[in-house]
Design a protein around this motif. Structure first.
Motif, short mmCIF file in Angstrom:
data_model
loop_
_atom_site.label_atom_id
_atom_site.label_comp_id
_atom_site.label_asym_id
_atom_site.label_seq_id
_atom_site.Cartn_x
_atom_site.Cartn_y
_atom_site.Cartn_z
N SER A 46 0.90 -1.31 0.14
CA SER A 46 0.13 0.05 -0.07
C SER A 46 0.77 1.23 0.02
O SER A 46 0.45 2.30 -0.51
N GLU B 2 0.73 3.78 14.13
CA GLU B 2 0.80 2.44 13.48
C GLU B 2 0.27 2.44 12.16
O GLU B 2 -0.52 3.08 11.82
N GLY B 3 0.90 1.63 11.54
CA GLY B 3 0.81 1.58 10.15
C GLY B 3 1.49 2.47 9.10
O GLY B 3 1.30 2.26 7.77
N ARG B 4 2.13 3.28 9.65
CA ARG B 4 2.83 4.03 8.74
C ARG B 4 4.29 3.54 8.48
O ARG B 4 4.92 2.79 9.11
N ASP C 5 1.42 11.70 9.12
CA ASP C 5 2.20 11.89 7.93
C ASP C 5 3.52 12.88 8.19
O ASP C 5 3.59 13.49 9.38
N ASN C 6 4.17 12.65 7.27
CA ASN C 6 5.60 13.45 7.23
C ASN C 6 5.16 14.99 7.39
O ASN C 6 6.18 15.57 8.36
N MET D 73 -3.52 7.24 5.15
CA MET D 73 -2.62 6.24 5.73
C MET D 73 -1.17 6.22 4.64
O MET D 73 -0.26 5.90 5.00
N ASN D 74 -1.68 6.32 3.32
CA ASN D 74 -0.48 6.05 2.35
C ASN D 74 -0.16 7.14 1.46
O ASN D 74 1.05 7.15 0.88
N THR E 135 1.30 11.09 1.54
CA THR E 135 2.05 12.19 2.15
C THR E 135 1.17 13.52 2.06
O THR E 135 1.14 13.70 0.47
N GLY E 136 0.77 14.26 2.91
CA GLY E 136 0.15 15.41 2.73
C GLY E 136 -1.32 15.20 2.15
O GLY E 136 -1.98 16.22 1.60
N ASP F 37 -3.81 14.32 4.26
CA ASP F 37 -4.79 14.58 5.30
C ASP F 37 -5.92 15.44 4.99
O ASP F 37 -6.96 15.23 5.29
#
Lengths: 272, 286
Positions: free
Chosen positions: A35, A148-150, A175-176, B244-245, B247-248, B250
């Motif tokens: 994913s 969790e999950g990252r 996220d980052n 979750m997957n 980045t940026g 959200d």
């Protein structure tokens, strides 16, 4: 046998002139797996579809192991695997598309540099709670961890050999971007993010400083050439050496034509 | 005033506070959740967001394909599960005697089905619909998987609702000389309709919000679907992927979640209107 001869001639022609054979093709590829890679590969697929009318690429997720299993069973043409392949997976053909590296970030106001691996472990397990314990000012450390999950959490934990339950975090983030925001706003916080994200922000003037997780300097260059340790490859795998549309798609994914898409996902293009 | 009376009054006040406090907490939890999603998501939503396809893994463009996929998957689930649920409920309530062991078995198995984690439905759907029946990753596989998942909810609601129909209605219908099937379709089902629609609201809500059962069945493809055999990403799967997957992603996850919640509220509202309409129509029936 004229029929067979015609067939052989046609096939030979098809092999000799792949661009001609490719121009009229209608093909469907199924890609399954990690994913982490799925958003990137979806975007590459959209661009490839636009450049090759008649080709359809369906991207599905389910994790790296699923990618491996689906390719072996023939359900998928290409598998996405966001880790180094295991020894018992050497039957597959591996094509690296990009790399994902993790670096530590602190605020630019923080003078502590460098951090050893043991110090990072100490901070994240709660053994080191004040910057003065590792040569900094007398300030408590705010530990920022990923949810969790990252995927970055996985790389980090794997590199420092910790279990998720070992980590004593003050702030858990998604996220980052969020990690960068927290550390930029708190001079005594420490976190870890994708190196691509951190480099982008350090250059854009955000008050964060990137530090290595390990002996090699944390730069996208060192992630790309594979010398930086806390990183992992993002691979496309096939059961047999790829042919036809699959081969062209994989080659396209490794070409400079998609580097902007790789950067958009904060990964680092891998040299072929 | 005696100390005893004072104490009693204090107790009453504490009970009062508890009686009002507990529901207040419930409402506050909902308000907080909604405020959070609206606060983070409302800024991204405009007409283009609802009518265009996503770009840059969902961080630009819109969610039009996901809206369509969600509608199709939920429609398939309801179209398949509702007749089965109502049929089973009629069998249990109107046909079988209350003590029949078949009824107990049906009820027991549906209860187990209702408690099953949705990821189990996902794996089951992937195995049965995608692989064994050869439907592959498709809206059809996703809809059928969801149908299995919401079946117990719809069935239980329909059963309770039919049981709630007063016996007088049944007797009256039979006394008028209606055959059994006519009594069921003309009297009992219309009387039970509000309860069935309540169950439908719950079931549709669960179906719309589902991710785990759909990632492995209707899949991840974010293209506008052109056939039921196409794979299509639903809103909930899109929210999950963005948060979750990507980045940026959200803010876009929040925006999509807000659309999803809005859609849920609109559906619930429409179903409640339909329920009221049917009740009124039922009341006018001779």
């Amino acid at each position: 046998m004229p029929l067979r001869r015609t067939l052989v001639a046609a096939l030979t022609a098809a092999c000799l002139f792949p661009p001609l054979a490719g121009a009229a093709e209608t093909a469907k590829l199924t890609v399954t797996g990690a994913s982490t890679l799925a958003p990137l590969v979806s975007e590459i697929a959209h661009r490839f579809e636009n450049a090759n009318p008649g080709v359809r690429i369906d991207v599905q997720t389910g994790g790296s192991s699923r990618g491996v299993a689906d390719v072996r069973r023939g359900i998928a043409d290409i598998g996405m695997v966001s880790r180094v392949l295991k020894p018992d997976e050497d039957d597959l053909t591996v094509n690296i598309v990009a790399r994902d590296g993790v670096g530590m970030i602190v605020n630019t106001a923080n003078p502590v540099d460098p951090l050893s691996r043991d110090q990072v472990i100490g901070i994240y397990t709660g053994r080191i709670t004040n910057w003065s314990q590792i040569g900094g000012p007398d300030r408590p450390i705010t530990v920022v961890n990923k949810a969790e999950g990252r995927s970055t959490l996985d790389i980090f934990l794997e590199h420092v050999q910790l279990k998720p339950t070992d980590v004593k975090a003050h702030i858990v983030i998604g996220d980052n971007e969020q990690g960068v925001k927290v550390v930029a706003g708190n001079p005594w916080a420490i976190g870890y993010v994708s190196i691509g994200t951190a480099e982008y922000h350090a250059q854009a003037g955000t008050p964060v400083r990137l530090m290595a997780l390990g002996p090699v300097v944390a730069t996208t260059g060192n992630v790309a050439n594979g010398t930086y340790g806390a990183a992992r490859p993002l691979n496309l795998v096939t059961a047999k050496p790829p042919e036809g549309v699959a081969a062209r798609f994989i080659a396209y994914s490794q070409s400079p034509a998609v580097h902007d898409l790789i950067h958009d996902q904060y990964f680092v293009p891998a040299p072929r | 005033m005696s100390i005893d009376a004072l104490r009693r009054r204090r107790t009453a006040r504490v009970v009062d506070a508890a009686v009002w406090g507990v529901p207040a907490i419930t409402v506050a939890a909902l308000a907080w959740l909604l405020a959070d999603v609206v606060w983070h998501g409302a800024g991204q939503i405009d007409l283009a967001f609802l009518t265009t396809a996503p770009r840059s893994a969902g961080r630009a463009g819109g969610i039009a394909p996901m809206l369509v996929s969600t509608a199709i998957v939920v429609a398939i689930a309801v179209a398949v599960a509702l007749p089965l649920a109502v049929g089973t409920a009629v069998l249990l309530v109107e046909v079988l005697p209350p003590s029949a062991s078949a009824g107990r078995w049906i009820r027991r198995s549906l209860d187990i089905l209702a408690g099953m984690p949705s990821i189990v439905f996902g794996l089951f759907g992937n195995l049965v619909f995608c692989t064994m029946l050869g439907m592959g990753f498709s809206l059809l596989s996703g809809g059928l998987t969801l149908a299995c998942m919401v079946l117990p909810i719809l069935m239980r609601a329909a059963e309770e609702s039919l049981r709630g129909v007063p016996d007088g209605c049944r007797r009256g219908a039979l006394a008028l000389g209606m055959p059994r099937h006519r009594a069921i379709t003309a009297v009992i089902l219309p009387c039970g309709m509000p309860g069935i629609i309540d169950g439908l609201t719950l079931g549709v809500g669960r179906a719309m919000a589902e991710t785990a059962a759909l990632v492995f069945t209707s899949g991840y493809v974010d293209r506008m679907p052109s056939a039921l055999t196409d794979s299509g990403r639903t809103l909930a799967v899109h929210v999950f992927d963005l948060s979750m997957n990507v980045t940026g992603g959200d803010r876009w996850a929040y925006a999509t979640a807000l659309v999803l919640i809005g859609l849920l509220l609109v559906t619930a509202g429409l179903l409640s209107l339909a329920s009221r309409f049917l009740q009124r129509k039922g009341a006018h029936k001779p």
